[in-house]
Scaffold this motif. Structure first.
Motif, PDB file in Angstrom:
ATOM      1  N   UNK A 215       8.562   1.722 -64.673  1.00 50.93           N
ATOM      2  CA  UNK A 215       8.119   1.121 -63.394  1.00 50.93           C
ATOM      3  C   UNK A 215       6.891   1.859 -62.911  1.00 50.93           C
ATOM      4  N   UNK A 216       5.927   1.090 -62.346  1.00 55.13           N
ATOM      5  CA  UNK A 216       4.681   1.659 -61.846  1.00 55.13           C
ATOM      6  C   UNK A 216       4.482   1.246 -60.392  1.00 55.13           C
ATOM      7  N   UNK A 217       3.933   2.144 -59.669  1.00 55.31           N
ATOM      8  CA  UNK A 217       3.636   1.846 -58.264  1.00 55.31           C
ATOM      9  C   UNK A 217       2.477   0.879 -58.166  1.00 55.31           C
ATOM     10  N   UNK A 218       2.230   0.414 -56.954  1.00 52.69           N
ATOM     11  CA  UNK A 218       1.153  -0.563 -56.728  1.00 52.69           C
ATOM     12  C   UNK A 218      -0.194   0.123 -56.904  1.00 52.69           C
ATOM     13  N   UNK A 219      -1.052  -0.541 -57.697  1.00 52.61           N
ATOM     14  CA  UNK A 219      -2.382   0.015 -57.960  1.00 52.61           C
ATOM     15  C   UNK A 219      -3.241  -0.047 -56.718  1.00 52.61           C
ATOM     16  N   UNK A 220      -3.064  -1.073 -55.912  1.00 52.46           N
ATOM     17  CA  UNK A 220      -3.905  -1.231 -54.733  1.00 52.46           C
ATOM     18  C   UNK A 220      -3.383  -0.389 -53.562  1.00 52.46           C
ATOM     19  N   UNK A 221      -2.049  -0.334 -53.405  1.00 47.44           N
ATOM     20  CA  UNK A 221      -1.496   0.372 -52.242  1.00 47.44           C
ATOM     21  C   UNK A 221      -1.405   1.879 -52.503  1.00 47.44           C
ATOM     22  N   UNK A 222      -1.037   2.254 -53.668  1.00 52.77           N
ATOM     23  CA  UNK A 222      -0.858   3.674 -53.986  1.00 52.77           C
ATOM     24  C   UNK A 222      -1.541   3.975 -55.323  1.00 52.77           C
ATOM     25  N   UNK A 223      -2.841   4.003 -55.315  1.00 55.56           N
ATOM     26  CA  UNK A 223      -3.640   4.134 -56.523  1.00 55.56           C
ATOM     27  C   UNK A 223      -3.428   5.469 -57.211  1.00 55.56           C
ATOM     28  N   UNK A 224      -3.392   6.546 -56.445  1.00 57.32           N
ATOM     29  CA  UNK A 224      -3.257   7.866 -57.056  1.00 57.32           C
ATOM     30  C   UNK A 224      -1.910   8.022 -57.726  1.00 57.32           C
ATOM     31  N   UNK A 225      -0.878   7.528 -57.030  1.00 55.98           N
ATOM     32  CA  UNK A 225       0.446   7.594 -57.626  1.00 55.98           C
ATOM     33  C   UNK A 225       0.507   6.721 -58.882  1.00 55.98           C
TER      34      UNK A 225
END
Length: 805
Positions: A215-225
């Motif tokens: 699972x990956x976090x949102x690229x737009x909302x949490x780019x660094x994560x």
């Protein structure tokens, strides 16, 4: 890193495969050198779900990303391919066109299925990109995509196990474990509902897929994560093909050198809507690639500098270590083939290797043949030289030929072993047999030459031992001539045959050949005698005349005969002719056998005793025994002079010797005339009776006796000067004519000499003037002999000739 990576459109939106672009990419990244150490990753998912963005961050590729400010639309068309940067082993990434796009429409799902099947057939790892908030939904949760993946997977008859890595995007607060459980349940339901062939009705999903979930976090909302999570996921792709790695199942993987051809053929089969049989495809790829590799190595071998140099050297002459050098070159190129084809199917690789080896050996075989040819030629030349040396040293022919043949055939075998190629099982037996035939032919030639020399040597000895003695015996022509010739022939033949047989023993000839040579030598000896007899028979007339002349003109002491009138010319002539006839009878036939003949009696009866024969056969019509072309009891092959020829020769002989007999008779009669100056006895008695008075007168008056003595001296001087006896020896008339021309000059010369002697002053006493041994009379007059000499010196034949002129 993304700037250093280049991507190509592998398959465009219309399904056209970019073969040249793939080849260029493979060459740029040196894919062929990777062998099996490479991995292929592909990504599927709905259109505009961030697939390209994920790949660019995960593998540092440069796929085109969607511009959110323009609007949500199709960005990736067809299938794109790029090489990952900084990941070992070499990893290729395919970005597939998104599913469920409005550009292709609702019903155009053919390309989706084709691309999905292509990705499953090619990839080791398939990323399935999906949104977290779509989990649990029927349509939005990518269930149609999963169903498509499972359906096309079953078209692979013997598929390999593929890793399905589900990437859940924009993860919410829901724990990953719950999301993974929910996803697996949906996947299992889809697998259970997918129609399957009878062979896979009970086959579990795990037989085909290894399911992983991240699972990956949102690229737009949490780019660094997002970037941090992607970085952690990237680490899993390092050494992905190692045991336990993300792409651990490597069954049926195609070697990197055949990747381009393999994917091109897979796409072609998929486009033609045929069932994709991966094992058959694997065999096909291995066949094509191994054949290409083999052809490359074959072409490189023909241009190899070492091989070209070796081939040129072989054309010139024998190359030392040919087998090792050629084996090394062939082994080198076969090893290169093995290195490049090592990852392909073993059966195909081995078969193509055998084909390559066969072609390489086919190219190299002429050089091997040339080497054997040079080796055969050198061995044969060395054999000839060594064989000749042994013969010159005096070793027996058979022993020398056996030892040399064995030795040099062994050397040839050693040379063949040295020229043998490790990769080939070439036979040298034919060349060896040819060498053996050449050696045997040379031995036979030398044997024939030596036998010819030996035969010629003994023939020369026989010729020397027989020719001159036979000629001498034939010249003697007696009753013992032919027995002596037979004895001579037998003795010399036995000696020569014994020595010749001993010399032949060193040649190890078979009995038949030896007997043939000995018989030929024996026949040669007979031929010498026969040839010499024929030569002498051709000169028989000359021989007969020489014999006649010798016996007729010389006495028993071989002194020349002087025909004084006491010799019996008839008897001498008969003896000479009999001896000549004996010579003719001896020469008439060859008598090397002990058989008797009547040639001599026939010739004697016909040519010498004709009077007796006529008297005996006066009442019978006589038949000429020489009127025939053959002799009784004599073979025509042994006849030298036929009876008719004998008769002709005798006639010619008599004609040519008749003059000699006539001359002898004439000489005898002339001698009688020259030595018979006294008158007949009755005339002498008459002279004594009738001249008694004159004789008494001379006794009473010595003056008359002195006058008569002076007259005698003058007559004697004229007799000597005129050579009356010599002139009359040629006949009465020629003598008278000659004397008539010489008489007057001789008399004048004699008178002049006497006048000169009378005017000469007184000299020393007569005892001093007279030569020693000459007597003088009391009045100073010389003796008759001295006067005769003086008168001879007064008138010489030359002076007489001058006066005659």
């Amino acid at each position: 890193m993304a700037e250093k990576c280049s991507s190509i459109q592998l398959i465009d939106g219309d399904g056209v495969f970019n073969a040249s672009g793939l080849d260029n990419l493979a060459k740029a990244v040196k894919l062929a050198e990777c062998g099996l150490s490479y991995a292929v990753v592909s990504i599927m998912g709905p259109q505009s779900s961030g697939k390209s963005t994920l790949l660019n961050h995960l593998f540092y590729t440069n796929f085109r990303e969607m511009d959110a400010y323009i609007g949500r639309s199709q960005t990736t068309k067809g299938i794109w391919l790029a090489k990952c940067s900084g990941i070992e082993p070499c990893t290729l990434v395919m970005d597939l066109e998104g599913t469920d796009g409005r550009e292709r429409g609702e019903d155009d799902t053919a390309f989706e299925k084709q691309s999905a099947l292509f990705a499953l057939a090619v990839s080791d790892i398939v990323l399935i990109n999906m949104w977290c908030h779509d989990l649990g939904r029927e349509q939005a949760a990518n269930k149609p995509l999963l169903k498509t993946v499972f359906q096309v997977m079953l078209r692979l008859f013997t598929p390999r196990k593929t890793t399905l890595l589900f990437v859940i995007r924009d993860k919410t607060r829901t724990p990953l474990e719950n999301l993974e459980r929910l996803l697996r349940e949906d996947i299992q339901k889809i697998w259970d509902t997918v129609p399957k062939p009878e062979a896979h009705k009970e086959t579990p999903l795990s037989e085909f897929f290894v399911v992983e979930v991240v699972a990956l976090s949102s690229y737009e909302a949490r780019e660094e994560e997002f970037k941090e999570q992607v970085s952690n996921l990237r680490q899993r792709f390092f050494h992905s093909i190692a045991p336990g790695g993300l792409a651990g199942d490597r069954r049926g993987v195609v070697p990197a050198s055949g990747f381009s051809f393999s994917v091109q053929q897979i796409w072609k089969i998929i486009k033609e809507n045929k069932d994709l049989d991966l094992p058959a495809h694997k065999i096909m790829v291995a066949t094509v690639r191994c054949e290409e590799i083999a052809n490359e190595k074959l072409a490189s071998f023909t241009a190899d500098e070492s091989w070209c140099e070796l081939e040129e050297s072989v054309q010139v002459g024998l190359v030392s270590g040919f087998g090792k050098r050629l084996s090394s070159i062939l082994g080198s190129w076969l090893s290169r083939y093995d290195m490049e084809a090592v990852y392909f199917d073993d059966g195909v690789r081995t078969a193509k290797r055998h084909q390559l080896e066969s072609k390489l050996l086919q190219i190299a075989y002429p050089a091997y043949q040339s080497t054997l040819s040079h080796l055969r030629t050198k061995t044969l030349d060395d054999f000839k030289e060594a064989f000749e040396k042994l013969l010159n040293k005096g070793e027996g022919f058979a022993a020398a030929s056996r030892s040399c043949t064995k030795s040099f055939l062994s050397k040839f075998d050693e040379g063949c072993a040295e020229a043998a190629v490790k990769q080939a099982s070439w036979e040298s037996s034919k060349v060896r047999e040819k060498l053996r035939r050449d050696i045997d032919a040379h031995v036979a030639t030398v044997r024939a030459s030596k036998l010819s020399e030996l035969t010629a040597s003994y023939e020369g000895k026989l010729s020397k031992a027989l020719a001159e003695p036979v000629e001498a015996l034939l010249d003697s022509a007696s009753n013992d001539t032919w027995p002596a010739i037979r004895k001579l022939l037998r003795r010399e033949s036995e000696i020569a045959l014994a020595e010749f047989s001993s010399a032949l023993s060193s040649f190890d000839l078979d009995r038949e050949a030896e007997e043939k040579l000995l018989t030929g030598m024996e026949d040669y000896a007979r031929n010498i005698v026969e040839s010499k007899a024929k030569e002498e028979a051709a000169r028989v007339l000359i021989r007969m005349k020489d014999r006649f002349s010798t016996l007729f003109s010389r006495d028993s002491d071989s002194m020349p005969r002087v025909w004084t009138g006491k010799e019996d010319i008839r008897a001498i002539t008969k003896v000479a002719r009999t001896a000549s006839l004996k010579l003719l009878s001896v020469m008439a036939a060859i008598r090397l056998d002990d058989s008797a003949d009547d040639i001599e009696n026939t010739l004697s009866l016909a040519l010498l005793d004709t009077a007796k024969a006529n008297a005996a056969d006066r009442s019978i019509v006589s038949v000429d025994p020489l009127a025939s072309s053959s002799w009784e009891k004599v073979s025509p092959t042994k006849t030298l002079i036929t009876p008719v020829q004998c008769k002709s020769l005798w006639r010619q002989f008599k004609a040519e010797t008749e003059y000699t007999v006539t001359q002898a008779i004439a000489a005898q009669e002339a001698h009688k005339r020259n030595n018979n100056w006294l008158p007949p006895p009755w005339a002498i008695v008459a002279i004594v009776i009738l001249g008694f008075n004159e004789f008494m007168t001379l006794l009473r008056n010595p003056f008359y006796l002195g006058v008569l003595f002076v007259a005698f001296l003058l007559v004697k001087a004229l007799w000597v000067q005129l050579d009356i006896a010599g002139e009359f020896s040629n006949g009465a008339l020629p003598g008278i004519l000659a004397l008539s021309t010489k008489f007057l000059p001789t008399v004048m010369n004699l008178l002049k000499k006497l006048a000169d002697e009378g005017q000469r002053p007184a000299g020393p006493p007569p005892s001093e003037l007279a030569p020693k041994g000459h007597g003088v009379f009391g009045n100073g007059t010389r003796s008759a002999a001295s006067s005769s000499d003086d008168s001879s010196s007064l008138t010489s034949p030359d002076a007489a000739a001058e006066y005659s002129e």
